[in-house]
Design an enzyme around this catalytic site. Structure first.
Site, short mmCIF file in Angstrom:
data_model
loop_
_atom_site.label_atom_id
_atom_site.label_comp_id
_atom_site.label_asym_id
_atom_site.label_seq_id
_atom_site.Cartn_x
_atom_site.Cartn_y
_atom_site.Cartn_z
N ASP A 1 0.93 -1.12 -0.17
CA ASP A 1 0.05 -0.15 -0.17
C ASP A 1 0.87 1.20 -0.02
OD1 ASP A 1 -2.16 1.71 0.13
OD2 ASP A 1 -3.07 0.91 2.09
N ASP B 1 -2.65 2.24 -6.38
CA ASP B 1 -1.51 2.38 -5.16
C ASP B 1 -1.64 1.21 -4.13
OD1 ASP B 1 -3.94 3.03 -4.02
OD2 ASP B 1 -2.88 4.32 -2.52
N GLU B 2 -2.19 0.19 -4.65
CA GLU B 2 -2.53 -1.00 -3.67
C GLU B 2 -2.39 -2.34 -4.41
OE1 GLU B 2 -5.58 -2.20 -0.20
OE2 GLU B 2 -5.83 -0.48 -1.37
#
Length: 486
Positions: free
Chosen positions: A11, A105-106
């Site tokens: 993350d 983003d993860e």
């Protein structure tokens, strides 16, 4: 559950805001808020400096301004975020063929499937190597969680934030989870959390002690069964490399309610074109066009039309959305519009390209059939669309935080605009904080520009992760974590 912590969850830390700080030297270490800047704007991401002032994602921007009046408020630059995300996902793909992106983003990574980890020591080494590689390639930090299941890996990365790594050793899950809030578990939102609290259950330990039967009674069979398993730390979901999108959509919230029907129609057509651009970027087509309208009183209406087959033609989607709009009463004003396409496929049905012309002809015949006879030579007056103010036009042309280039002063970014002027700070990601200059909004030497890379010289990672050690002494306890420098 796996016998080794070989599922990794990455993350990125305050992704949008961190990317803006990396791109703008003058904002490093300062409060930054990224999101919609109008009266109805919502915070997308806040830097950790802003979070300490009480700002968080999904908060109305107006409320954020009251909490952090001196923060930098910027409009998102998705082209930059996608570029950085692609760099990160490429690194993850080097670790394993099983990478499950959840957002820009993860992502989850199955390290065992990639042969990059088979025990705690090698998993930790891989996680640390990944964080170092991400920082070297993008200049940003990410937090890593490692565990024997997806649920626990995600919890671990959240506990490791910011810029940390946490390993949860298999067999220690229940002891780790027991004191945590029930909200840490997937699927337990504010409403479910409040319902459990009223039943006297605030921690994961409370859920485990209550038993499956009691949880089923409280929240239903399907949710209660899953909740009890999660409270015991059990999660057998695999990392899935392909997550097919079910739909593609775009929407806009307007600072001022739209009352003019012509303006509403123009906005729907603009959104339809943007939606098709996203559809084509994903190499997909869709069969069902969906229109979303949120009215002045917050009531939300959706309308849909299913085509004869999948299409990615902007004319087809635009005109279908326009037909759907005709069935919606916009009297009183519109605060949000959205256009989406569902029923996605990997192909386009060729004869649909003629559908737009067919639809226009049908609409013409329908008007001729139903319209009363008009006087010869009479024309129906067409209302003029609502005009944007000079301030709105300037903000749309020069969004705060977006890149510009001046022929004399070089690359910079917009600090703000208004009263016919635009203020620019001239700096680059690798420069010192730059000077600020103000120009007329129609200055011929000033133009919008593409974002610069966050790292001037990206190191060669073509051999990575072959250079990673496969084992190393970790001294891992039941649950280890903390920050480690790349």
């Amino acid at each position: 559950m796996r016998p080794a912590p070989t599922i990794l969850h990455l993350d990125m830390d305050a992704f949008y805001a961190s990317a803006e700080q990396a791109a703008k030297p003058s904002l490093r270490g300062k409060a930054v808020v990224v999101g919609g800047l109008g009266p109805r704007g919502v915070v997308a991401t806040a830097s950790y400096e802003a979070r300490r002032l009480g700002v968080h994602s999904a908060m109305p921007t107006a409320q954020a301004r009251r909490l952090a009046p001196n923060a930098a408020y910027l409009v998102p630059r998705f082209s930059l975020y996608r570029t950085v995300s692609d760099q990160v996902m490429e690194l993850l793909g080097r670790l394993s063929p099983l990478v499950e992106p959840l957002s820009l983003d993860e992502a989850f990574v199955d390290l065992e499937a990639g042969g990059t980890a088979d025990d705690s020591a090698s998993a930790r080494a891989t996680g640390e190597g990944l964080r170092a590689a991400i920082r070297a390639v993008t200049g940003l930090s990410g937090s890593v969680g490692l565990a024997g299941s997806k649920m626990l890996a995600k919890i671990a990365s959240e506990e490791a934030k910011p810029d940390g790594l946490l390993v949860i050793e298999p067999g220690t899950e229940r002891d780790l989870l027991a004191p945590m809030s029930v909200r840490i578990l997937p699927g337990v939102g504010p409403a479910t959390g409040d319902h459990l609290r009223r039943a006297g259950m605030t921690t994961v330990h409370d859920l485990a002690e209550a038993g499956e039967a009691e949880l089923v009674r409280l929240v239903g069979k399907a949710h209660g069964h899953g909740l009890y398993r999660m409270a015991l730390g059990l999660d057998d979901r695999p990392v899935v490399a392909e997550r097919d999108a079910k739909s593609v959509s775009v929407e806009d919230t307007f600072d001022v309610d739209l009352h003019d029907r012509v303006r509403v129609r123009a906005e729907v057509e603009r959104l339809a074109v943007r939606c098709v651009e996203r559809l084509r970027a994903a190499d997909r087509s869709g069969r069902t066009v969906v229109l979303k309208v949120r009215r002045y009183d917050f009531s939300t209406l959706t309308r849909s039309e299913t085509l004869r087959g999948p299409t990615d033609d902007p004319t087809v989607v635009r005109e279908a959305a326009g037909r759907l709009l005709e069935s919606v009463d916009t009297t009183g004003g519109v605060r949000l519009l959205g256009v989406g396409v569902t029923g996605l496929a990997d192909y386009t049905q060729e004869d649909l390209f003629a559908q737009a012309a067919d639809a226009r002809e049908l609409a013409r015949r329908d008007r001729e059939h139903h319209a009363p006879a008009a006087e010869a030579g009479a024309e129906e007056p067409v209302p003029e669309p609502e005009a944007d103010s000079a301030e709105q036009l300037a903000a749309r042309r020069w969004p705060a935080g977006h890149d510009v280039h001046h022929e004399e002063h070089g690359h910079g970014w917009v600090q703000g605009s208004g009263i016919g002027r635009v203020t620019v700070r001239f700096e680059e990601p690798w420069s010192a904080p730059g000077r600020v200059l103000t120009f007329q909004i129609d200055d011929p030497l000033l133009r919008p520009a593409d974002p610069l890379p966050l790292v001037r010289e990206v190191p060669d990672y073509s051999s990575w992760p072959a250079s990673l050690p496969k084992s190393r002494s970790s001294g891992a306890g039941a649950a280890e974590g903390g920050e480690s420098s790349p």
